[in-house]
Design an enzyme around this catalytic site. Structure first.
Site, PDB file in Angstrom:
ATOM      1  N   SER A  78       0.837  -1.196   0.000  1.00  0.00           N
ATOM      2  CA  SER A  78       0.000   0.000   0.000  1.00  0.00           C
ATOM      3  C   SER A  78       0.876   1.252   0.000  1.00  0.00           C
ATOM      4  O   SER A  78       1.980   1.261   0.539  1.00  0.00           O
ATOM      5  CB  SER A  78      -0.910   0.005   1.231  1.00  0.00           C
ATOM      6  OG  SER A  78      -1.733  -1.144   1.252  1.00  0.00           O
ATOM      7  N   ASP A 192       8.437  -4.180 -15.954  1.00  0.00           N
ATOM      8  CA  ASP A 192       7.022  -3.982 -15.603  1.00  0.00           C
ATOM      9  C   ASP A 192       6.539  -2.599 -16.051  1.00  0.00           C
ATOM     10  O   ASP A 192       5.853  -1.893 -15.308  1.00  0.00           O
ATOM     11  CB  ASP A 192       6.815  -4.160 -14.101  1.00  0.00           C
ATOM     12  CG  ASP A 192       5.371  -4.557 -13.765  1.00  0.00           C
ATOM     13  OD1 ASP A 192       4.633  -4.971 -14.683  1.00  0.00           O
ATOM     14  OD2 ASP A 192       4.986  -4.459 -12.596  1.00  0.00           O
TER      15      ASP A 192
END
Length: 354
Positions: A78, A192
């Protein structure tokens, strides 16, 4: 009485077994966590003194304002909005879903801990305290590019992603990747590249983020060895799935960049959940046919002739980037030149899916 005795004995046995298993698991986990902690500490010790500032977990709680303002969720944890003691706004990423080895944490610090580039997010600090690990980045107030590409119902996103801004963003990302591939002492492969990992600063300039899957290797080497594919489905280059397509190299990032640009010019995901059978409508083929037949790739945005040419230029460059054979893809330096050049100088690439 016998039934009650047998049942009670079995229940007691199961409870004892459960307690023993729990103690054994906690013992193994504690030992494993300690090994990972030592591995991370060894890396930080050998990494040198030029690494970003190290903070305690108590410091992190204060910086992140006790984790009250969550602004995002990444692949490994997070993200919370925070503020350094000097008042500088930051983003604090708490690493939660680690692979058990601390590799994502190490990869982030090793790759971008010393990088300073206008199109790469800056790592300002970190925390490694037992199993608690956090990374502190400069704060990007306008979120990720993904929010603007796929926000179909937002008029502000359509006003923002006009052709010249799309070209600026694509060029900024390309320059960032070019720096990772050519401008560092060691070549860095991101593995990515996708809209979610492109953050936008106060002026909507793009910055590459999330280096948890990145890999470094010597600049004199052109081929990378991996034991398994890494990345996000839809953006992973074919050679990462099968070596029959070619060797893994910096061209793998270029494929991901191409897919990102195709999504940006079309406003569509390369894997669209609204399409029942993905095999019936192959995303790059759909765009290729539009460009090849001279049609304009214009969906919901109104634009003039200059804007249509910019979108066409972006699409052609992207189609070169997603060629299945890595040798047919341009280098990122060539991509930058193609984006800075004129549409008239670009040749139509071969079908990227043949």
């Amino acid at each position: 009485v016998k039934i009650i005795a047998v049942t009670s004995s079995m229940a007691i046995f199961l409870v004892i077994l459960l307690v023993v298993a729990t103690v054994f698991y906690r013992s193994l986990k504690s030992k494993y966590d300690e090994e990972v902690h030592l591995k991370v500490e060894m890396f930080l010790k050998t990494y040198g003194t030029l690494k970003p500032t190290r903070y305690t977990f108590s410091d992190i709680k204060q910086i992140a304002r006790r984790f009250k303002d969550k602004v995002g969720q990444g692949g490994f944890g997070s993200v919370y909005r925070g503020e350094l003691p000097n008042g500088v706004p930051v983003a604090v990423k708490m690493l939660e879903d680690l692979n058990g080895e601390g590799d994502e944490f190490i990869s982030e610090i090793a790759t971008i801990g010393r990088i300073h580039h206008a199109n790469v997010v800056r790592l300002l600090g970190f925390c490694s305290e037992g199993t608690r690990r956090a990374l502190i980045y400069e704060f990007m107030p306008n979120g990720s590019l993904e929010n603007y590409i796929f926000a179909c119902d937002s008029s502000s996103s359509h006003e923002f992603l006009v052709p010249d801004k799309m070209l600026d963003i694509a060029l900024g990302i390309a320059r960032g990747i070019e720096y990772l591939h050519q401008g560092c002492s060691q070549r860095i492969l991101h593995f990515d590249i996708k809209p979610h990992n492109i953050l936008l600063d106060y002026s909507f300039n793009p910055k590459i983020s999330d280096f948890g899957l990145a890999k470094m290797y010597a600049r004199d080497k052109s081929i990378v060895t991996l034991t398994a594919a890494r990345g996000t489905i839809g953006y992973i280059a074919p050679e990462l799935y099968s070596r029959n397509f070619g060797a893994i190299s910096c061209k793998s990032d270029i494929y991901s960049f191409g897919m990102l640009v195709l999504e940006m010019v079309s406003g569509r995901r390369n894997l669209d959940p609204m399409i029942e059978n993905q095999n019936e409508v192959y995303f790059p083929e759909w765009i290729y046919e539009i460009i090849f037949n001279g049609r304009d790739l214009v969906l919901t945005r109104e634009m003039g002739q200059e804007g249509k040419e910019m979108v066409r230029q972006l699409a052609i460059v992207a189609l070169w980037c997603i060629q299945w054979n890595p040798n047919n893809r341009p280098t990122m330096s060539k991509v930058v030149n193609m984006l800075e050049g004129r549409l008239q100088d670009l040749q139509m690439p071969p079908k990227p899916f043949v």
